[in-house]
Enzyme design. Structure first.
Site, PDB file in Angstrom:
ATOM      1  N   GLY A 202       0.840  -1.136  -0.057  1.00 46.91           N
ATOM      2  CA  GLY A 202      -0.102  -0.277  -0.143  1.00 46.91           C
ATOM      3  C   GLY A 202       0.916   1.457   0.132  1.00 46.91           C
ATOM      4  O   GLY A 202       1.953   1.272   0.551  1.00 46.91           O
ATOM      5  N   SER A 203       0.466   2.183  -0.493  1.00 47.89           N
ATOM      6  CA  SER A 203       1.214   3.615  -0.706  1.00 47.89           C
ATOM      7  C   SER A 203       0.778   4.242   0.718  1.00 47.89           C
ATOM      8  O   SER A 203       0.183   3.741   1.650  1.00 47.89           O
ATOM      9  CB  SER A 203       0.485   4.551  -1.595  1.00 47.89           C
ATOM     10  OG  SER A 203       0.736   4.167  -2.759  1.00 47.89           O
ATOM     11  N   GLY A 204       1.636   5.081   1.075  1.00 46.99           N
ATOM     12  CA  GLY A 204       1.747   5.862   2.493  1.00 46.99           C
ATOM     13  C   GLY A 204       2.871   5.353   3.447  1.00 46.99           C
ATOM     14  O   GLY A 204       2.962   5.946   4.264  1.00 46.99           O
ATOM     15  N   HIS A 205       3.766   4.584   2.745  1.00 50.39           N
ATOM     16  CA  HIS A 205       5.022   4.138   3.595  1.00 50.39           C
ATOM     17  C   HIS A 205       6.304   4.636   2.697  1.00 50.39           C
ATOM     18  O   HIS A 205       7.399   4.271   2.909  1.00 50.39           O
ATOM     19  CB  HIS A 205       4.919   2.664   3.710  1.00 50.39           C
ATOM     20  CG  HIS A 205       3.919   2.091   4.169  1.00 50.39           C
ATOM     21  ND1 HIS A 205       3.357   2.312   5.420  1.00 50.39           N
ATOM     22  CD2 HIS A 205       2.975   1.293   3.750  1.00 50.39           C
ATOM     23  CE1 HIS A 205       2.370   1.686   5.671  1.00 50.39           C
ATOM     24  NE2 HIS A 205       2.022   0.754   4.529  1.00 50.39           N
TER      25      HIS A 205
ATOM     26  N   LYS B 139       5.925  -8.120   2.662  1.00 51.08           N
ATOM     27  CA  LYS B 139       5.669  -7.766   3.744  1.00 51.08           C
ATOM     28  C   LYS B 139       4.568  -8.631   4.375  1.00 51.08           C
ATOM     29  O   LYS B 139       3.530  -8.865   3.560  1.00 51.08           O
ATOM     30  CB  LYS B 139       5.372  -6.580   4.107  1.00 51.08           C
ATOM     31  CG  LYS B 139       6.532  -5.410   3.491  1.00 51.08           C
ATOM     32  CD  LYS B 139       6.164  -3.864   3.987  1.00 51.08           C
ATOM     33  CE  LYS B 139       4.995  -3.398   3.705  1.00 51.08           C
ATOM     34  NZ  LYS B 139       4.661  -3.503   2.115  1.00 51.08           N
TER      35      LYS B 139
ATOM     36  N   HIS C 165       0.698   0.857   9.740  1.00 54.87           N
ATOM     37  CA  HIS C 165      -0.840   1.216   9.373  1.00 54.87           C
ATOM     38  C   HIS C 165      -1.563   1.977  10.597  1.00 54.87           C
ATOM     39  O   HIS C 165      -2.733   2.195  10.342  1.00 54.87           O
ATOM     40  CB  HIS C 165      -1.784   0.151   8.717  1.00 54.87           C
ATOM     41  CG  HIS C 165      -0.980  -0.665   7.671  1.00 54.87           C
ATOM     42  ND1 HIS C 165      -0.383  -1.822   7.886  1.00 54.87           N
ATOM     43  CD2 HIS C 165      -1.055  -0.308   6.258  1.00 54.87           C
ATOM     44  CE1 HIS C 165       0.273  -2.074   7.010  1.00 54.87           C
ATOM     45  NE2 HIS C 165      -0.191  -1.208   5.823  1.00 54.87           N
TER      46      HIS C 165
ATOM     47  N   ASP D 100      -1.239  -8.445   1.113  1.00 50.40           N
ATOM     48  CA  ASP D 100       0.071  -8.766   0.138  1.00 50.40           C
ATOM     49  C   ASP D 100       0.378 -10.270   0.004  1.00 50.40           C
ATOM     50  O   ASP D 100       0.778 -10.609  -1.246  1.00 50.40           O
ATOM     51  CB  ASP D 100       1.102  -7.979   0.955  1.00 50.40           C
ATOM     52  CG  ASP D 100       1.007  -6.355   0.842  1.00 50.40           C
ATOM     53  OD1 ASP D 100       0.150  -5.879   0.348  1.00 50.40           O
ATOM     54  OD2 ASP D 100       1.891  -5.491   1.625  1.00 50.40           O
TER      55      ASP D 100
END
Length: 334
Positions: A53-56, A104, A218, A109
């Site tokens: 996911g984006s945001g990392h 991960k 998250h 995922d």
């Protein structure tokens, strides 16, 4: 909440357009959400593909390039990419030597990379998968079965990427990646909640004067909440939790790679001060730190806080860690 975006619906696409404009050495497919190093198929190397996911950020697209990842698949914010992205990335980097998926340990995922691996193998591409599960804070969570994958992902991608760059075969690249993961443990701390663009507000409630020990990337709950403590006391909790789980990792008395990682909203002034406490605690316990990184590498949007990752490193890991790398977010020796 104020955010430097056009709209929540376009935030990932807009960011990818920015990556493309800033890093012409990367082939960025904004519509289909794949980032590939332009020379991925040159030299007959094993391809390394990761994503999430984006945001990392800078994980994972910021680590695409020489000596590290061949391609990355960014999903929507805090949402797994889909198998089609992973299959597209594998096809783009396959050079006859196979592809390694670095995954991960989050349920979406894991499932999607498994589906992509099966589809790729049907197309004649050899695929190995390595699961990163370094977080010692909790065994199971809303997002995982088993430990979560966090800061050790950086160590795995760098060291496995260096092995692939040297021309190691797929089985050997996968083996070193698994060894790095097995030798790594992490622990995270949140001082504030993160804000997703879609929600426009904090993703969880963390009252003033409190902190979350063992938080996930998250914003998943950790071990406990406590009143805010000085950096030295926080470091004692994090380092103690990590070392407790590293006791049985070989080489038990060997050096470590250390990562003090910001969660997105913690300034370097604080991170370096925190690292001073971590380094002092490790020295007092007789742990030799061979290499150190301090900064924002595996983030959680605008969360204030940090994580500590330690990897018991043998001579081969240290050699591959020191090997040249040239990516948007990590570079040395070239």
């Amino acid at each position: 909440m104020k955010m430097l975006i056009n709209s929540p619906q376009t935030v990932v696409a807009d960011a990818l357009r920015g990556v493309a404009a800033a890093h012409p050495q990367l082939d960025v497919d904004v519509e289909r959400r794949v980032v590939v190093r332009r020379d991925a198929r040159e030299g007959g190397r094993v391809g390394l593909v990761s994503g999430g996911g984006s945001g990392h950020e800078p994980l994972h697209a910021g680590f695409v390039g020489y000596g590290m990842l061949s391609a990355a698949c960014p999903g929507e914010v805090f949402t797994s990419p889909v198998p089609e992205q992973m299959l597209r990335a594998a096809s783009a980097v396959e050079a006859g030597q196979g592809v390694l998926f670095v995954v991960k340990n989050y349920t979406g995922d894991v499932l999607n990379f498994q589906i992509a691996a099966e589809l790729a193998e049907e197309d004649g591409v050899r695929v190995e998968r390595v699961l990163v599960d370094d977080d010692v804070a909790v065994t199971d969570s809303l997002y995982t079965a088993g430990r979560r994958g966090t800061g050790a992902t950086l160590f795995v991608e760098k060291i496995a990427g260096a092995a692939a760059e040297e021309g190691a075969p797929l089985e050997q690249v996968a083996a070193i990646a698994r060894r790095v993961n097995e030798s790594s443990r992490s622990f995270g701390v949140a001082l504030s909640a993160c804000t997703t663009p879609a929600k426009g507000g904090p993703t969880f409630d963390l009252p003033d004067g409190e902190m979350e020990l063992g938080v996930g990337i998250h914003g998943e709950p950790g071990r406990e909440r406590r009143a805010m403590m000085p950096a030295r006391a926080i470091a004692e909790v994090a380092v103690g939790a990590v070392l407790e789980e590293l006791v049985e990792v070989a080489p038990a008395d060997g050096p470590v790679l250390a990562l003090v990682n910001g969660m997105g909203a913690t300034p370097l002034l604080e991170l370096y001060g925190f690292h001073a406490e971590v380094a002092g605690l490790l020295e007092a316990r007789g742990v030799h730190v061979a290499r150190t990184l301090v900064g924002n590498y595996v983030t959680s949007l605008d969360m204030a806080g940090c994580s500590v990752t330690l990897c018991r490193a043998d001579a081969e890991m240290l050699r591959l860690w020191d090997a040249p790398v040239q990516t948007a977010a990590l570079r040395w020796g070239r």
